[in-house]
Motif scaffolding. Sequence first.
Motif, PDB file in Angstrom:
ATOM      1  N   VAL A 237      32.042  -6.239  36.792  1.00 29.64           N
ATOM      2  CA  VAL A 237      32.423  -7.538  36.242  1.00 29.64           C
ATOM      3  C   VAL A 237      33.629  -7.379  35.314  1.00 29.64           C
ATOM      4  CG1 VAL A 237      31.741  -9.372  34.647  1.00 29.64           C
ATOM      5  CG2 VAL A 237      30.162  -8.622  36.425  1.00 29.64           C
ATOM      6  N   ARG A 238      33.552  -6.435  34.415  1.00 32.78           N
ATOM      7  CA  ARG A 238      34.620  -6.275  33.426  1.00 32.78           C
ATOM      8  C   ARG A 238      35.940  -5.909  34.073  1.00 32.78           C
ATOM      9  NH1 ARG A 238      37.083  -2.659  29.960  1.00 32.78           N
ATOM     10  NH2 ARG A 238      37.546  -3.552  27.898  1.00 32.78           N
ATOM     11  N   SER A 239      35.928  -4.939  34.979  1.00 32.39           N
ATOM     12  CA  SER A 239      37.177  -4.502  35.602  1.00 32.39           C
ATOM     13  C   SER A 239      37.779  -5.614  36.447  1.00 32.39           C
ATOM     14  CB  SER A 239      36.947  -3.249  36.445  1.00 32.39           C
ATOM     15  OG  SER A 239      36.047  -3.497  37.511  1.00 32.39           O
ATOM     16  N   ARG A 240      36.929  -6.377  37.136  1.00 38.21           N
ATOM     17  CA  ARG A 240      37.419  -7.475  37.970  1.00 38.21           C
ATOM     18  C   ARG A 240      38.027  -8.583  37.119  1.00 38.21           C
ATOM     19  NH1 ARG A 240      35.608 -12.287  40.550  1.00 38.21           N
ATOM     20  NH2 ARG A 240      36.392 -12.432  42.687  1.00 38.21           N
ATOM     21  N   CYS A 241      37.334  -8.983  36.081  1.00 36.90           N
ATOM     22  CA  CYS A 241      37.824 -10.062  35.226  1.00 36.90           C
ATOM     23  C   CYS A 241      39.150  -9.705  34.567  1.00 36.90           C
ATOM     24  CB  CYS A 241      36.788 -10.415  34.156  1.00 36.90           C
ATOM     25  SG  CYS A 241      35.333 -11.285  34.767  1.00 36.90           S
TER      26      CYS A 241
END
Length: 207
Positions: free
Chosen positions: A160-164
């Motif tokens: 989630v973090r890397s994508r966002c």
Amino acid sequence: MEGVECVLGALFLFTKEQTVGIDIYLEWEGKDKQAKDDQLVGFSTTSGHVGYLREAYNGGPYATHILVKEAFESEDCRAEIPAAVMRARLTNTSTAAKNCNVGHAMAALMQKLFTGAGASKLPTDPGDVMAYLQEHIAASDNGLDVPESVTPDTSVEEAVRSRCLALYPEDGEEYAQDVMQSFRDFVELAARRERETGKPCTVYASY
């Protein structure tokens, strides 16, 4: 599998609220109409507390492919998944679902065609969109290029973090934290319903 149907979404912008993407719904025994209505939140990316998760098809990794991989690997897109299993995947490295990326590949093709130099040649009738895409797929050497996976083995929260941060840098860390909390809330709701009903919830993946 519903990925091919996403072509209609080509008429919309490629943002985190776009219509082309993954929709995850939590189902449980005794789920009433109010609970179902609560999940009608448009394309919200922060509504895990009502049992709904959303990821647009504008680039991986897809955290849903990790959190509820069994639903993607099921023939009817549904799977009973214990809350404890999902909770562990939030922070532990896990294997993502494979062979569920037709929608991702189709969206990539749409973005290329609908935002590139040939955009002026797009059909004006939505009913012609599928034929237009099929024509371009047939004209390529290998047809639609569908990767086996676009999500590496990682944790849900890291995905989630890397994508966002990669796709929505203007929203920054605060948005990434909001989406992570949505995934946590989804799992906590699953845990509560599992305790109440005595059986794991069913997860439905529309992609």
